[in-house]
Write a protein that holds these residues in place. Structure first.
Motif, PDB file in Angstrom:
ATOM      1  N   GLU A  51      12.372  82.977  25.433  1.00 44.64           N
ATOM      2  CA  GLU A  51      12.740  81.988  26.445  1.00 44.64           C
ATOM      3  C   GLU A  51      12.501  82.504  27.860  1.00 44.64           C
ATOM      4  OE1 GLU A  51      15.278  81.130  22.778  1.00 44.64           O
ATOM      5  OE2 GLU A  51      14.663  82.933  23.906  1.00 44.64           O
ATOM      6  N   THR A  55      10.105  80.600  30.521  1.00 41.65           N
ATOM      7  CA  THR A  55      10.540  80.169  31.860  1.00 41.65           C
ATOM      8  C   THR A  55       9.535  80.593  32.911  1.00 41.65           C
ATOM      9  OG1 THR A  55      12.813  80.478  31.090  1.00 41.65           O
ATOM     10  CG2 THR A  55      12.506  80.116  33.431  1.00 41.65           C
ATOM     11  N   ASP A  59       7.631  78.215  35.452  1.00 42.92           N
ATOM     12  CA  ASP A  59       7.622  78.572  36.873  1.00 42.92           C
ATOM     13  C   ASP A  59       6.187  78.550  37.409  1.00 42.92           C
ATOM     14  OD1 ASP A  59       7.861  79.767  39.372  1.00 42.92           O
ATOM     15  OD2 ASP A  59       8.890  81.566  38.647  1.00 42.92           O
ATOM     16  N   ILE A  71      11.336  73.927  30.813  1.00 43.41           N
ATOM     17  CA  ILE A  71      11.558  74.888  29.745  1.00 43.41           C
ATOM     18  C   ILE A  71      12.721  74.387  28.893  1.00 43.41           C
ATOM     19  CG2 ILE A  71      12.934  76.271  31.360  1.00 43.41           C
ATOM     20  CD1 ILE A  71      11.132  77.645  28.246  1.00 43.41           C
ATOM     21  N   LEU A  83      17.235  82.821  29.122  1.00 42.97           N
ATOM     22  CA  LEU A  83      16.650  82.125  30.264  1.00 42.97           C
ATOM     23  C   LEU A  83      16.984  82.791  31.596  1.00 42.97           C
ATOM     24  CD1 LEU A  83      17.677  78.470  29.299  1.00 42.97           C
ATOM     25  CD2 LEU A  83      15.335  79.356  29.238  1.00 42.97           C
ATOM     26  N   LEU A  87      15.074  82.188  35.284  1.00 47.75           N
ATOM     27  CA  LEU A  87      15.640  81.264  36.262  1.00 47.75           C
ATOM     28  C   LEU A  87      15.991  81.976  37.565  1.00 47.75           C
ATOM     29  CD1 LEU A  87      17.847  78.993  33.982  1.00 47.75           C
ATOM     30  CD2 LEU A  87      15.691  78.417  35.114  1.00 47.75           C
ATOM     31  N   VAL A  97      11.910  74.447  38.586  1.00 46.74           N
ATOM     32  CA  VAL A  97      11.961  74.533  37.134  1.00 46.74           C
ATOM     33  C   VAL A  97      13.157  73.727  36.626  1.00 46.74           C
ATOM     34  CG1 VAL A  97      12.320  76.084  35.163  1.00 46.74           C
ATOM     35  CG2 VAL A  97      10.795  76.753  37.036  1.00 46.74           C
ATOM     36  N   SER A  99      15.329  73.451  33.572  1.00 41.31           N
ATOM     37  CA  SER A  99      15.664  74.202  32.367  1.00 41.31           C
ATOM     38  C   SER A  99      16.687  73.422  31.561  1.00 41.31           C
ATOM     39  CB  SER A  99      16.212  75.579  32.748  1.00 41.31           C
ATOM     40  OG  SER A  99      16.582  76.303  31.605  1.00 41.31           O
ATOM     41  N   PRO A 157      15.253  75.863  40.799  1.00 42.66           N
ATOM     42  CA  PRO A 157      15.535  75.571  39.395  1.00 42.66           C
ATOM     43  C   PRO A 157      16.909  74.938  39.195  1.00 42.66           C
ATOM     44  CG  PRO A 157      15.939  77.884  39.821  1.00 42.66           C
ATOM     45  CD  PRO A 157      15.401  77.301  41.105  1.00 42.66           C
ATOM     46  N   GLN A 159      19.706  73.838  35.762  1.00 40.71           N
ATOM     47  CA  GLN A 159      20.011  74.075  34.352  1.00 40.71           C
ATOM     48  C   GLN A 159      20.847  72.914  33.824  1.00 40.71           C
ATOM     49  OE1 GLN A 159      19.141  76.465  32.155  1.00 40.71           O
ATOM     50  NE2 GLN A 159      20.319  75.418  30.561  1.00 40.71           N
TER      51      GLN A 159
END
Length: 562
Positions: A51, A55, A59, A71, A83, A87, A97, A99, A157, A159
């Motif tokens: 992972e 990522t 990216d 991702i 991750l 990240l 990103v 995620s 990013p 999440q």
């Protein structure tokens, strides 16, 4: 109204966003989403082996395309924790990103369940926003928020954690909103008063310099920055890691400045009387936060779209809160209206002569005869043979840092580095994402043997998906940066610095890629030229002199002498 599972709604949200690639590693926590991806042929799923490296691919894809990179960590717990490094890297690079990770079923939270970890707490410090979806019917809303926040200035990013019960549950959904309905970000301009004052300051400068940063590179606004430089007849330098913000061949482009830049660009910033910081924070890699790298007496005009970045490290004569391309256009228009503005001609002509002399000396001083190979010879070979449209990725580490301003970046978005995160193990994986974003461009990834050893398993990903990049492993059998510090400041008391690796050319062949071994510069040239057209992912294992090390962070060890 359409009845869907949360997994189907998640994939529909990706489709509405126009997502073309999802990088990820399958896991049981998100099976509903993977099953929905099976029915979405317009989305290319790129299965990865880790992972973290996935990522980095997302990216690289985001930076090269300007669109969000996605991702998907299929498993909660260990799948999600893998991750973290990727990240943190994306946040340091302001890379958008998105995620996504599976999460525990809602009813199992706080019960020490299998693979339980507080994912919201884990990711909060290393993302713009982290949160967990609370119900199936809100899945589209959660995805809208994820893409909106990732793409909002300044980008970065996010999440999104998706519990198993949220993905497996069903709900009725209305039409999914198009991105323009919730991502309407218009560039911001400066007030005319601020522009006029800045124009007067620049017009009166005897030694002006423009520092172009990510705000110019990431928007591909080199034409606007160059028009401003030409109007002022001012040299333009780039911040470290953004040497591709301005095309290499332009006579006003001095290259990268600062402790890791070249001496011509660095001198300009040290001697300028007016510095226009255009879309750059003037941060660590550019300045080390000291006046050793920037003229203490210079008037600084700082243009940034993030108010907290203006004057954060150095006091400024004027701060302009604006989008860098827009401000460049405004400043050009204002300066063109002024009458007496050609006060910097002598400064600029002297710079041009110095720049040409530096480039000639760079080639003349390259050691092309040394055995084992030295960095200067390798970099000259790359300058001589690499296609003009090549995109380069780099790790941190002593050899890649020496390469930062040693190559020619002829097109914007040609240089991709870890930037302020200083990560080893980034380059190869990021190159795979860049190649998918720009399949027509050659991608050359520079790495040390240590960094490539961290990420070599993604050769399977490259082979399986036909992602044909060229990875040049600068093999010096050590962790070079740290060994340099042990040599220069710790009396050659080496511990943990030397490493061993298999022959990477042969390892590449075992993965189904193409492998080359090079010990001389003619072999390097022949191998890279063949690798670029071989039709497979390629690895060139180059034997480098293990003594060709350089201590970049000498400031950190002043207390030890040396």
């Amino acid at each position: 109204m359409t009845k869907m599972t949360g997994g189907q709604a998640a994939v529909e949200s990706l489709k509405v966003e126009g997502v073309s690639h999802v990088f990820g590693l399958i896991g049981s926590a998100t099976m509903e989403m993977f099953d929905a991806l099976y029915d979405a042929p317009e989305i290319n799923f790129v299965g990865v082996h880790d992972e973290r490296t996935g990522t980095h691919m997302a990216d690289g894809f985001a930076r090269a395309s300007g669109n969000p990179g996605v991702i998907l960590a299929g498993q909660n717990g260990p799948g999600a924790t893998n991750l973290v490094t990727g990240l943190a890297q994306a946040k340091a690079a302001f890379s958008p990103v998105v995620s996504i990770a599976g999460a525990l079923s809602s009813s199992h939270v706080y019960r020490d369940a299998f693979q339980e970890v507080d994912q919201d707490a884990l990711f909060k410090p290393i993302t713009k926003k982290t949160w967990t979806a609370t119900s199936t019917d809100r899945v589209p809303e959660m995805f809208r928020e994820a893409f909106r926040v990732a793409m909002a200035p300044r980008r970065g990013p996010v999440q999104l954690n998706l519990p198993r019960d949220v993905l497996s549950g069903e709900a009725d959904f209305d039409d999914f909103q198009k991105p323009k309905a919730y991502r309407a970000f218009a560039p911001s301009g400066a007030s005319q008063e601020a522009i006029d004052q800045a124009a007067q300051m620049l017009r009166g400068a005897a030694r002006p310099v423009i520092v172009a940063g990510g705000g110019i590179k990431n928007t591909e606004a080199h034409d606007l920055a160059l028009k401003l430089a030409e109007t002022l007849n001012s040299p333009i330098v780039t911040s470290p890691g953004h040497g591709d913000a301005i095309p290499f061949g332009h006579p006003l482009n001095a290259g990268q400045m600062g402790p890791r830049g070249n001496p011509v660009a660095s001198r300009l910033v040290k001697e300028a009387d007016v510095i226009l910081a255009l879309g750059t924070r003037l941060g660590f890699n550019a300045t080390f936060y000291t006046y050793d790298n920037i003229n203490r007496d210079a008037k600084i005009i700082h243009v940034e779209q993030d108010a907290t970045a203006i004057a954060r490290y150095f006091p400024v004569a004027m701060g302009i809160l604006a989008d860098a391309p827009t401000a460049a256009r405004q400043l050009t228009a204002a300066i063109e209206k002024l009458e007496d503005r050609a006060t910097a001609n002598g400064w600029t002509e002297a710079y041009k002569n110095e720049r040409q002399a530096y480039l000639a000396k760079r080639d003349a001083d390259a050691d092309v005869d040394a055995m084992p190979l030295l960095p200067s010879g390798l970099f000259k070979t790359l300058r001589d043979i690499a296609p003009a449209d090549a995109a380069y990725t780099m790790d941190a580490g002593t050899l890649c840092l020496q390469a930062t301003d040693a190559l020619n970046y002829c097109h914007p978005k040609s240089l991709f580095t870890p930037l302020d995160f200083g990560l080893v193990g980034f380059s190869f994986a990021a190159g795979l994402g860049i190649k998918l974003a720009a399949p027509e461009r050659p991608v050359i990834s520079l790495m040390g043997d240590g960094g490539f050893g961290m990420t070599v398993s993604e050769l399977s990903t490259a082979v399986d998906h036909g992602i044909n990049t060229v990875t040049v492993v600068m093999n010096n059998k050590c962790w070079g940066a740290e060994k340099a510090y042990q040599r220069d400041f710790f009396g050659e008391r080496y511990i943990g610095a030397d490493i061993s690796s298999p022959p990477f050319d042969k390892l590449a062949e075992l993965y189904g890629a193409k492998g080359y071994k090079a010990e001389t510069l003619p072999q390097v040239a022949e191998a890279i030229e063949a690798a670029l057209v071989c039709g497979k992912p390629a690895v060139v294992d180059v034997t480098m002199d293990p003594a060709a090390l350089y201590s970049f962070r000498r400031d950190s060890f002043k207390h030890r002498g040396g």
